[in-house]
Design an enzyme around this catalytic site. Structure first.
Site, short mmCIF file in Angstrom:
data_model
loop_
_atom_site.label_atom_id
_atom_site.label_comp_id
_atom_site.label_asym_id
_atom_site.label_seq_id
_atom_site.Cartn_x
_atom_site.Cartn_y
_atom_site.Cartn_z
N TYR A 62 2.21 0.11 -2.07
CA TYR A 62 1.53 0.71 -0.93
C TYR A 62 0.63 -0.34 -0.29
O TYR A 62 0.97 -1.52 -0.27
CB TYR A 62 0.78 1.98 -1.37
CG TYR A 62 0.48 2.87 -0.19
CD1 TYR A 62 1.51 3.44 0.54
CD2 TYR A 62 -0.83 3.11 0.22
CE1 TYR A 62 1.25 4.23 1.66
CE2 TYR A 62 -1.09 3.91 1.32
CZ TYR A 62 -0.06 4.46 2.04
OH TYR A 62 -0.31 5.23 3.14
N LYS A 135 3.90 6.47 -0.08
CA LYS A 135 2.92 7.51 -0.41
C LYS A 135 3.45 8.42 -1.50
O LYS A 135 2.73 8.80 -2.43
CB LYS A 135 2.61 8.33 0.84
CG LYS A 135 1.21 8.93 0.86
CD LYS A 135 0.18 7.86 1.16
CE LYS A 135 -1.20 8.44 1.30
NZ LYS A 135 -2.18 7.43 1.73
N GLU A 206 0.74 11.49 7.74
CA GLU A 206 0.25 10.14 7.48
C GLU A 206 0.47 9.23 8.68
O GLU A 206 1.56 9.19 9.27
CB GLU A 206 1.00 9.55 6.26
CG GLU A 206 0.45 8.25 5.76
CD GLU A 206 -0.83 8.42 4.95
OE1 GLU A 206 -1.58 7.44 4.83
OE2 GLU A 206 -1.06 9.53 4.42
N ASP A 207 -0.58 8.50 9.06
CA ASP A 207 -0.51 7.44 10.06
C ASP A 207 0.00 7.89 11.43
O ASP A 207 0.73 7.17 12.11
CB ASP A 207 0.32 6.26 9.54
CG ASP A 207 -0.43 5.48 8.48
OD1 ASP A 207 -1.66 5.60 8.42
OD2 ASP A 207 0.20 4.73 7.72
N ALA A 263 -15.58 4.86 15.23
CA ALA A 263 -15.29 6.27 15.52
C ALA A 263 -13.80 6.50 15.73
O ALA A 263 -13.41 7.24 16.64
CB ALA A 263 -16.10 6.73 16.73
N THR A 265 -9.91 7.39 13.65
CA THR A 265 -9.45 8.50 12.82
C THR A 265 -10.23 8.58 11.51
O THR A 265 -10.68 9.66 11.11
CB THR A 265 -7.95 8.34 12.52
OG1 THR A 265 -7.23 8.24 13.75
CG2 THR A 265 -7.43 9.53 11.73
N ASN A 377 -11.43 -2.76 5.54
CA ASN A 377 -10.66 -3.73 4.78
C ASN A 377 -9.61 -4.35 5.70
O ASN A 377 -9.31 -3.80 6.76
CB ASN A 377 -10.02 -3.07 3.55
CG ASN A 377 -9.07 -1.94 3.91
OD1 ASN A 377 -7.94 -2.18 4.34
ND2 ASN A 377 -9.51 -0.69 3.78
#
Length: 517
Positions: A62, A135, A206-207, A263, A265, A377
């Site tokens: 991942y 995931k 997701e995403d 600000a 997601t 990160n």
């Protein structure tokens, strides 16, 4: 006869050999490809290897390595894995799932992406199916989801990535992203289809792009068993770190003032969880909303700004509130901290060094134990390193980060820094949802998951980590699942098993070979 060598190796021995082979690969992307090929030819061995070395291999299967795998997906493609749904063929959505031959009680989990905002690398179209695959690998390794009861899905709505559209090997639809009503119809078709075919499954998103992610969750979250990791998962793990920090400060969420820098997601998702916990701790919704301030590249978000996303607007402050704060221009982070005097400062900005000495010391002037979470990160994007934050506050700050950070030694004290890794939360949360057959995912269930994570560490007086390591995710996920089951029962949307502990254990698949009699 005669086609195999004489020796018969156990699963443990096969896993040892596979581990040796893996470490002969030259880099992380090559290791990712090796693991995908192992997954294709021997699923049990793949998951045994992943389970035995989860903390080491998590970054390979991942984030961050999966980002490179996604970029190379169309070029490294070997076999399909998952369900590929095309915007251009809505009539194929139901037949695509029916072709799997799975009945209504055969599926526990689907992870879907439209790949608009992949792990900070942007829009990668159909290549984003690797996000869903990765995931689900974590769900299985960390919480024992049976891989045969999980379905990775990608919604191919096109892409605005010009490099992909002009790549002759790209495997997705060759047109720009479809938006508006056509997009909404596609999402609704997906939701109605999978909830009908698999009525007990958790639908993990997701995403997705920030606007769509929140809108889909808010519009349909009360009607379907849905979870969005970018918004809720990131929010929960940050909430867990805050729960640990408040054990040290001996305060409640209703006492907090929160500034979130970044600000998007993730940042708004964190704001949502902080606000919801204030409500659960007794604050009226309007007051809880007033306790959260969002700062982005245009400064403190104000209601006079016309370029705000819809999901940001709830947190926009009245412009009148900031009169006299600055002579002209935006209200920057330092000015916001000076006037708000936050108790909790969270960074999701990817702006390296944004938590400057001035910002941290200004916060520390007004708060005895400032709670500071620089979560961006990789390392080159983190808002501040814990060693600096602790030095600037003489060890008073309570820190968690989004990257792995070693212990910090200061004034004879060793401070352990916890990492806010979503993998600590979503596998156990999902397991609890499935075991309880909860009809939806509620704020109480999310809070229970956060508290279960925080309950696994002893922060002491702030020198201990605020979050646990990922070394034993299976045990951690089981504890979280139990807490989520109990919360679902309290919310009257789930069923209590006769023996919840055993029910959770029974639901966790183990990577072992089936005995052939």
């Amino acid at each position: 006869m005669g086609r195999l060598p004489d020796a018969v190796l156990s699963l443990e021995e096969q896993a040892r050999r596979a581990y040796e082979q893996l470490h002969r690969e030259p880099d992380d992307l090559a290791k990712n490809v090796y693991l995908e090929q192992l997954h294709d030819r021997n699923e049990v061995l793949y998951y045994r290897l992943l389970t035995d070395h989860l903390s080491e291999l998590l970054p390979i299967v991942y984030d961050p390595t999966v980002g490179e795998a996604i970029k190379r997906y169309s070029h490294e493609y070997r076999r399909p894995r998952g369900v590929y749904l095309s915007m251009d063929r809505l009539e194929d959505v139901r037949p695509s799932f029916e072709a799997l031959g799975l009945g209504p009680d055969d599926v526990d989990l689907l992870v879907v992406t439209d790949a608009e905002e992949i792990l900070g690398i942007g829009d990668w179209g159909v290549n984003g199916v690797q996000i869903s695959v990765g995931k689900l690998a974590v769900y299985t390794a960390a919480a024992g989801f049976h891989p045969g009861r999980c379905i990775p899905v990608v919604l191919d709505v096109g892409t605005d990535n010009e490099d992909l559209l002009n790549d002759p090997l790209y495997l997705g639809a060759r047109h720009s992203r479809v938006r508006g009503e056509q997009y909404n119809e596609f999402v609704i078709t997906y939701l109605e289809t999978v909830s009908t075919l698999y009525p007990n499954a958790l639908l993990h998103f997701e995403d997705f792009g920030p606007g769509n992610a929140r809108r889909i969750l808010e519009t349909y979250g009360a009607h379907y068993r849905m979870f969005n990791d970018d918004m809720q998962g990131t929010g929960i793990i940050t909430l867990a770190a805050a729960v640990s920090a408040l054990k040290v400060t001996k305060r409640s969420f209703s006492d907090q003032r929160v500034v979130v820098f970044g600000a998007g997601t993730a940042g708004v998702g964190i704001a949502d969880q902080m606000r919801q916990s204030m409500i659960l701790d007794g604050l009226p919704e309007e007051e809880a909303t007033r306790r959260v301030w969002l700062v982005d590249k245009q400064g403190l978000l104000l209601d006079s700004m016309r370029d705000l996303w819809d999901y940001q607007q709830i947190y926009a402050r009245p412009t009148s509130e900031t009169e006299g704060w600055v002579k002209s221009g935006p209200v920057d982070l330092l000015t916001t901290v000076r006037h708000v005097q936050p108790t909790i400062l969270v960074g999701t900005s990817t702006a390296r060094g944004a938590f400057t000495r001035d910002v941290v010391m200004e916060m520390a002037k007004h708060v005895d134990r400032p709670v500071i979470f620089p979560l961006s990160n990789p390392t080159e994007r983190i808002e501040a390193m814990p060693a600096d934050v602790l030095a600037w506050t003489d060890g008073r700050a309570l820190c968690a980060t989004g990257i792995p950070v070693g212990p910090v030694d200061l004034n004879g004290v060793r401070y352990e820094i916890g990492q806010a890794n979503n993998a600590l939360v979503y596998p156990g949360l999902g397991l609890g949802v499935v075991v309880s057959r909860a009809k939806q995912v509620t704020p109480r269930m999310l809070r229970a998951a956060a508290e279960a994570v925080a309950g696994q560490v002893q922060p002491g007086n702030g020198e201990g980590p605020l979050l646990p390591p990922v070394d034993n995710l299976r045990a951690s996920s089981a504890r979280i699942a139990l807490a989520v089951v109990q919360a679902a029962v309290e919310d009257a949307i789930g069923a209590a098993p006769d023996d919840p502990v055993q029910a959770v254990q029974d639901a966790m698949w183990q990577p072992v070979y089936t005995r052939m009699d």
